[in-house]
Design a protein around this motif. Sequence first.
Motif, PDB file in Angstrom:
ATOM      1  N   GLU A  20       0.829  -1.206   0.000  1.00  0.00           N
ATOM      2  CA  GLU A  20       0.000   0.000   0.000  1.00  0.00           C
ATOM      3  C   GLU A  20       0.865   1.257   0.000  1.00  0.00           C
ATOM      4  O   GLU A  20       0.563   2.233  -0.700  1.00  0.00           O
ATOM      5  CB  GLU A  20      -0.919   0.000   1.219  1.00  0.00           C
ATOM      6  CG  GLU A  20      -1.915  -1.157   1.239  1.00  0.00           C
ATOM      7  CD  GLU A  20      -2.737  -1.174   2.507  1.00  0.00           C
ATOM      8  OE1 GLU A  20      -2.709  -0.174   3.260  1.00  0.00           O
ATOM      9  OE2 GLU A  20      -3.410  -2.186   2.768  1.00  0.00           O
ATOM     10  N   PHE A  21       1.927   1.253   0.784  1.00  0.00           N
ATOM     11  CA  PHE A  21       2.838   2.403   0.826  1.00  0.00           C
ATOM     12  C   PHE A  21       3.485   2.612  -0.542  1.00  0.00           C
ATOM     13  O   PHE A  21       3.589   3.739  -1.029  1.00  0.00           O
ATOM     14  CB  PHE A  21       3.922   2.173   1.871  1.00  0.00           C
ATOM     15  CG  PHE A  21       3.472   2.323   3.301  1.00  0.00           C
ATOM     16  CD1 PHE A  21       3.811   3.452   4.036  1.00  0.00           C
ATOM     17  CD2 PHE A  21       2.726   1.331   3.920  1.00  0.00           C
ATOM     18  CE1 PHE A  21       3.411   3.592   5.359  1.00  0.00           C
ATOM     19  CE2 PHE A  21       2.323   1.451   5.239  1.00  0.00           C
ATOM     20  CZ  PHE A  21       2.663   2.585   5.962  1.00  0.00           C
ATOM     21  N   LEU A  22       3.940   1.516  -1.140  1.00  0.00           N
ATOM     22  CA  LEU A  22       4.646   1.616  -2.412  1.00  0.00           C
ATOM     23  C   LEU A  22       3.705   2.027  -3.541  1.00  0.00           C
ATOM     24  O   LEU A  22       4.082   2.820  -4.413  1.00  0.00           O
ATOM     25  CB  LEU A  22       5.331   0.290  -2.731  1.00  0.00           C
ATOM     26  CG  LEU A  22       6.451  -0.090  -1.763  1.00  0.00           C
ATOM     27  CD1 LEU A  22       6.860  -1.548  -1.962  1.00  0.00           C
ATOM     28  CD2 LEU A  22       7.656   0.831  -1.936  1.00  0.00           C
ATOM     29  N   ALA A  23       2.486   1.510  -3.542  1.00  0.00           N
ATOM     30  CA  ALA A  23       1.513   1.901  -4.558  1.00  0.00           C
ATOM     31  C   ALA A  23       1.203   3.390  -4.459  1.00  0.00           C
ATOM     32  O   ALA A  23       1.089   4.082  -5.487  1.00  0.00           O
ATOM     33  CB  ALA A  23       0.238   1.075  -4.412  1.00  0.00           C
ATOM     34  N   GLY A 291       3.503   7.535   8.096  1.00  0.00           N
ATOM     35  CA  GLY A 291       4.344   8.707   7.866  1.00  0.00           C
ATOM     36  C   GLY A 291       5.535   8.449   6.975  1.00  0.00           C
ATOM     37  O   GLY A 291       6.275   9.384   6.642  1.00  0.00           O
ATOM     38  N   GLU A 292       5.745   7.195   6.551  1.00  0.00           N
ATOM     39  CA  GLU A 292       6.949   6.880   5.775  1.00  0.00           C
ATOM     40  C   GLU A 292       6.702   6.715   4.277  1.00  0.00           C
ATOM     41  O   GLU A 292       7.565   6.226   3.556  1.00  0.00           O
ATOM     42  CB  GLU A 292       7.632   5.640   6.362  1.00  0.00           C
ATOM     43  CG  GLU A 292       8.252   5.948   7.714  1.00  0.00           C
ATOM     44  CD  GLU A 292       8.984   4.777   8.364  1.00  0.00           C
ATOM     45  OE1 GLU A 292       9.735   5.022   9.333  1.00  0.00           O
ATOM     46  OE2 GLU A 292       8.797   3.626   7.924  1.00  0.00           O
ATOM     47  N   VAL A 293       5.526   7.146   3.808  1.00  0.00           N
ATOM     48  CA  VAL A 293       5.336   7.192   2.355  1.00  0.00           C
ATOM     49  C   VAL A 293       6.303   8.199   1.755  1.00  0.00           C
ATOM     50  O   VAL A 293       7.074   7.890   0.834  1.00  0.00           O
ATOM     51  CB  VAL A 293       3.877   7.559   1.989  1.00  0.00           C
ATOM     52  CG1 VAL A 293       3.775   7.857   0.493  1.00  0.00           C
ATOM     53  CG2 VAL A 293       2.931   6.430   2.355  1.00  0.00           C
ATOM     54  N   GLU A 294       6.296   9.408   2.275  1.00  0.00           N
ATOM     55  CA  GLU A 294       7.138  10.476   1.728  1.00  0.00           C
ATOM     56  C   GLU A 294       8.614  10.272   2.043  1.00  0.00           C
ATOM     57  O   GLU A 294       9.476  10.547   1.203  1.00  0.00           O
ATOM     58  CB  GLU A 294       6.686  11.835   2.268  1.00  0.00           C
ATOM     59  CG  GLU A 294       5.313  12.288   1.786  1.00  0.00           C
ATOM     60  CD  GLU A 294       5.337  12.834   0.365  1.00  0.00           C
ATOM     61  OE1 GLU A 294       6.441  12.907  -0.219  1.00  0.00           O
ATOM     62  OE2 GLU A 294       4.251  13.162  -0.151  1.00  0.00           O
ATOM     63  N   THR A 295       8.914   9.781   3.244  1.00  0.00           N
ATOM     64  CA  THR A 295      10.314   9.726   3.676  1.00  0.00           C
ATOM     65  C   THR A 295      11.065   8.497   3.186  1.00  0.00           C
ATOM     66  O   THR A 295      12.284   8.529   3.048  1.00  0.00           O
ATOM     67  CB  THR A 295      10.404   9.781   5.215  1.00  0.00           C
ATOM     68  OG1 THR A 295       9.589   8.740   5.764  1.00  0.00           O
ATOM     69  CG2 THR A 295       9.950  11.128   5.746  1.00  0.00           C
TER      70      THR A 295
END
Length: 322
Positions: A20-23, A291-295
């Motif tokens: 989900e984060f990577l998508a 919070g780690e999608v962007e970072t």
Amino acid sequence: MSRPCIALITDPTSPEGCAEFLARAVELLTGAAPVPIDSRHFATGGTGRGLPAGDGLRLHVPDEQLDLVPDVVVLYEIPPHRRHELAGFQCLLEDHDVVTLGTGVAAWRTATEKDLTVERFRRDGIAHMETVVLSRPGVAEALAAFDKLGRDTWARPVIGTGGGDTFHLTTEDGVERATAFYAERRTDWLLSRDAGNITADGSRHQFRVFVLGGRVIHAREHLQPEPDTPCNTCQGATPVPIAPADLPPRLAQLAIAATASVGLPFAGVDLAIENGGVVFEVNVQPAFVDGEVETVAVPYIEAHLNALAATRKARPVRRLPA
């Protein structure tokens, strides 16, 4: 450049939710969703096939009526015990120069099998707590290692995830139980000297440092109120984000060196600042937290897109026949 076709190949049996984060990162960077593919199709015995297609590789999965030539393959969230089943697929990606950070069979294995990690750390002088590798030991052999390591130790399986099947051992009874536990599962295991990574209030703490392309892109501290429990977020530890610039330089340097030692382009390195700084392990595909999608996820996908751009400058893109 037209929107790239990105195949996001993950194992849906994983509970970590990294896909989900990577998508989301792919959508933020390209404006389009990736094509999700179950990695098990390309594991040993799977029905998925990789077929040459011009300068690329056609991914054909008849079970899913899926047929595409991706510009980029993101291979992630593969449970440790299943990674070896994808070695042939990784070699296929590499042989056809597919843009991905997911090749490197030897690096995956070195980081996944912790006995190999320890061996590599010793070779390259990467600081870590003294460790004994135990292969189906008897109780006497396990107790001898326990004594050698100061009778305050951590036991963990050679291949594990999320701190599962990991124990803090401080008594002979505990060592005997751990020996029986791993023997029943027929797994080799490691016994390591405790790092003494305890805060003043009695919490266990360590750091997770994300390394990409030889630099730290993000970090967090994990605080575990139960000092006998592994310091993983899935085991109840609280993650506290740290900007790369605020990470102690010794830890940043150590994380970068450990990642290079096992041969990975991207990793999440677990380490402690005690004992001058020591590495616990290098995670091939570290899990993300809120919070780690962007970072983390965005820089990781961006690295794939930068590699694609470099490849397209190096050679002309050939249009495939319709």
